[in-house]
Write an enzyme that holds these catalytic residues in place. Structure first.
Site, PDB file in Angstrom:
ATOM      1  N   ASN A 108       0.831  -1.205   0.000  1.00 43.19           N
ATOM      2  CA  ASN A 108       0.000   0.000   0.000  1.00 43.19           C
ATOM      3  C   ASN A 108       0.868   1.260   0.000  1.00 43.19           C
ATOM      4  OD1 ASN A 108      -2.440   1.692   0.236  1.00 43.19           O
ATOM      5  ND2 ASN A 108      -3.406  -0.210   0.887  1.00 43.19           N
ATOM      6  N   ARG A 109       0.342   2.372   0.504  1.00 41.20           N
ATOM      7  CA  ARG A 109       0.973   3.674   0.291  1.00 41.20           C
ATOM      8  C   ARG A 109       1.614   4.245   1.554  1.00 41.20           C
ATOM      9  NH1 ARG A 109      -3.508   2.963  -2.712  1.00 41.20           N
ATOM     10  NH2 ARG A 109      -3.385   3.507  -4.927  1.00 41.20           N
ATOM     11  N   HIS A 134       3.389   0.194  -2.757  1.00 42.33           N
ATOM     12  CA  HIS A 134       3.852  -1.199  -2.837  1.00 42.33           C
ATOM     13  C   HIS A 134       5.375  -1.324  -2.895  1.00 42.33           C
ATOM     14  CE1 HIS A 134      -0.215  -2.325  -2.929  1.00 42.33           C
ATOM     15  NE2 HIS A 134      -0.436  -2.318  -4.221  1.00 42.33           N
ATOM     16  N   HIS A 205      -1.060 -10.004  -3.659  1.00 42.24           N
ATOM     17  CA  HIS A 205      -1.889  -9.137  -4.501  1.00 42.24           C
ATOM     18  C   HIS A 205      -2.575  -9.934  -5.614  1.00 42.24           C
ATOM     19  CE1 HIS A 205      -3.354  -5.474  -6.195  1.00 42.24           C
ATOM     20  NE2 HIS A 205      -2.508  -4.679  -5.526  1.00 42.24           N
ATOM     21  N   GLN A 315      -7.213  -4.488   2.475  1.00 37.66           N
ATOM     22  CA  GLN A 315      -7.455  -3.564   1.375  1.00 37.66           C
ATOM     23  C   GLN A 315      -8.272  -4.302   0.323  1.00 37.66           C
ATOM     24  OE1 GLN A 315      -6.260  -0.364   1.309  1.00 37.66           O
ATOM     25  NE2 GLN A 315      -6.672   0.293  -0.781  1.00 37.66           N
ATOM     26  N   GLU A 343      -6.297  -7.764   0.075  1.00 38.68           N
ATOM     27  CA  GLU A 343      -4.909  -7.658   0.522  1.00 38.68           C
ATOM     28  C   GLU A 343      -4.866  -7.455   2.044  1.00 38.68           C
ATOM     29  OE1 GLU A 343      -3.052  -4.576  -2.122  1.00 38.68           O
ATOM     30  OE2 GLU A 343      -5.062  -4.689  -2.994  1.00 38.68           O
TER      31      GLU A 343
END
Length: 379
Positions: A108-109, A134, A205, A315, A343
Site C-alpha cells: 500500500n501507500r 507497494h 496481490h 485492502q 490484501e
C-alpha cells in the site's frame, strides 16, 4: 519382439525431436513450466506447481513470488482458474503489474514516500500520486526469490532486501511459505528479520475472478467484510488519518452485498476518491486467524473465497484501473473490474500515523504475517 518395437519407436521419437523430451505436461490451468524458465539479472526463474488430494492446483513463480493460477472446482465440479495473470515469464517482465505478487517491503501507500523512524527521516520512491506504493517501482513483486519446493503442497520462497533498497533501512531477510491444504486453502505465511530498525508490511496481490471468466466483471460478486469501520482516503488515495464507521455508507459490507450495487455511487466522496472500492477496512477480527475476515462469492459458479488473517486490516481493490490494455492468460483481455483483490495488511501509511498498529520491525524481532485464502462451493 514387442520390446524391440518399443525401442525402435522410442528411437524414432527421439530422432524426430532432436533427442529432446517433447512430452512436457501442461498444468491443469494450461500453463507450461518451460514458459517460466529464464534468467533475470543472473537468477533463474521457474514455475512451481502445488496440488492437493482434491486435484486443486496452484501455480507460483519465484519472479515476484507470484501466484499465477489457481484451479478450483465450481458448483458443477468443473475446474476453473480464478486468478488473473500472464501465461509466460516474458509477459510478467514486459508488462509491469501486481498480478498475484508478493508485495513488500511496504504494501500500500506511504505518504509522499517519507517516514521518520528513531529520529531519522527516510525518503522512498514516489511512484503513485506522489506517494510510495507497494514498496516502490522495484518492490518485491519485481525481485527474484530463491525457491525451495518442500513437497507437493508446500513452497518456500526467500529474498534478502538490502539496506537502502528503494530507500528502506536495514538488510531484511524475508521468507514466504505457500501451503496448499487438503481443505482447499492457500495458507501464506510471511516472516522477516532485520539488522536495523525498519518498517515491514507484506501481502499477496492476487486478482480474483471467481467466475473463472475474466471477460466479465465483478458486479454480481457478493462481498462480506467483518468490519465496522474503514480508513477514508483523499483524491490521491492517501489515508486521511481518520477511522470512520461504515454504518449507513457505501462501505458497509457487514452482510453479503453485491459489489456492483454501490461501486458507481460517485455522490459518495469515498467512491469518487477511490474510483470505486480501493480502501482499507479495519477488521473486527483483531488478529484472530480463526475468525473469517472477509468473504467473496460468485453467484454464477458458486465458488466462495473466505479470507483469514492475523493482520488488522484488509485492502479491497476492485480492479478499477484495469483498462483493456493488458492481455492475460489464454489471450483474454483484462477490462475494468474483472477481479477483486483482498490484501491483508497493516493500515496504509501506518509509519506516519503513530496511533495505528505499528509496522516497525527491530533487530532481534521476527515479523510474522499470515493470510489464508480458503475456497469452497455454495451450491
Amino acid at each position: 519382439m514387442k520390446n524391440l518395437m518399443w525401442v525402435v519407436g522410442l528411437a524414432l521419437l527421439c530422432a524426430c525431436s532432436g533427442g529432446k523430451n517433447t512430452t512436457e505436461s501442461l498444468t491443469a490451468s494450461g500453463l507450461k513450466e518451460s514458459d517460466f524458465q529464464t534468467e533475470v539479472e543472473g537468477k533463474k526463474t521457474d514455475l512451481f506447481v502445488l496440488k492437493n488430494k482434491n486435484n486443486m492446483e496452484v501455480c507460483i513463480t519465484n519472479f515476484g513470488g507470484r501466484i499465477v493460477s489457481v484451479m478450483v472446482p465450481d458448483k458443477d465440479g468443473n475446474m476453473r482458474d480464478v486468478v488473473l495473470g500472464f501465461g509466460s515469464i516474458q509477459d510478467y517482465i514486459k508488462y509491469p503489474s501486481d498480478f498475484g505478487a508478493t508485495i513488500g517491503r511496504y504494501a500500500n501507500r506511504i505518504n509522499q514516500g517519507k517516514f521518520t523512524l528513531d529520529g531519522v527521516e527516510y525518503q522512498l520512491p514516489q511512484n503513485n500520486y506522489g506517494h510510495c506504493l507497494h514498496g516502490g517501482p522495484k518492490g518485491f513483486q519485481y525481485q527474484i526469490f530463491d525457491a525451495q519446493k518442500l513437497n507437493d503442497q508446500e513452497l518456500q520462497l526467500t529474498y534478502v532486501s538490502k539496506d537502502g533498497e528503494e530507500g528502506f533501512p536495514g538488510n531484511l531477510t524475508c521468507n514466504v511459505k505457500f501451503t496448499l491444504t487438503d481443505d482447499n486453502a492457500i495458507d501464506i505465511q510471511y516472516e522477516a528479520t532485520t539488522d536495523k530498525p525498519t518498517v515491514v508490511n507484506m501481502t499477496n496481490h492476487s486478482y480474483f475472478n471467481l467466475d473463472g471468466d475474466p471477460t466479465g466483471d465483478n458486479s454480481d460478486y457478493l462481498l462480506t467484510i467483518d468490519a465496522d469501520s474503514y480508513t477514508p482516503v483523499d483524491s490521491t488515495f492517501m489515508t486521511t488519518g481518520e477511522i470512520l464507521p461504515v454504518e449507513g455508507t457505501d462501505m458497509d459490507f457487514r452482510t453479503p452485498t453485491a459489489i456492483g450495487e454501490r461501486i458507481n455511487d460517485t455522490a459518495f466522496v469515498q467512491i469518487k476518491n477511490g474510483k470505486g472500492y480501493d480502501h482499507n477496512w479495519v477488521l473486527n477480527t483483531k488478529g484472530d486467524i480463526s475468525k473469517k475476515a472477509a468473504s467473496l462469492k460468485s453467484p454464477k459458479t458458486g465458488i466462495v473465497l473466505d479470507v483469514y488473517t492475523n493482520e488488522p486490516g484488509v485492502q479491497v481493490y476492485c480492479g478499477n484501473f484495469l483498462d483493456g490494455t493488458l492481455t492475460g492468460k489464454k489471450g483474454i483481455v483484462y477490462n475494468q473490474r474483472a477481479s477483486v483483490c483482498l490484501e491483508t495488511q497493516k493500515y496504509p501509511d501506518t509509519p506516519n500515523k503513530a496511533d495505528w498498529p505499528t509496522a516497525v520491525l527491530r533487530p532481534g524481532e521476527t515479523y510474522k504475517s499470515q493470510c489464508i485464502f480458503k475456497f469452497s462451493v455454495d451450491k
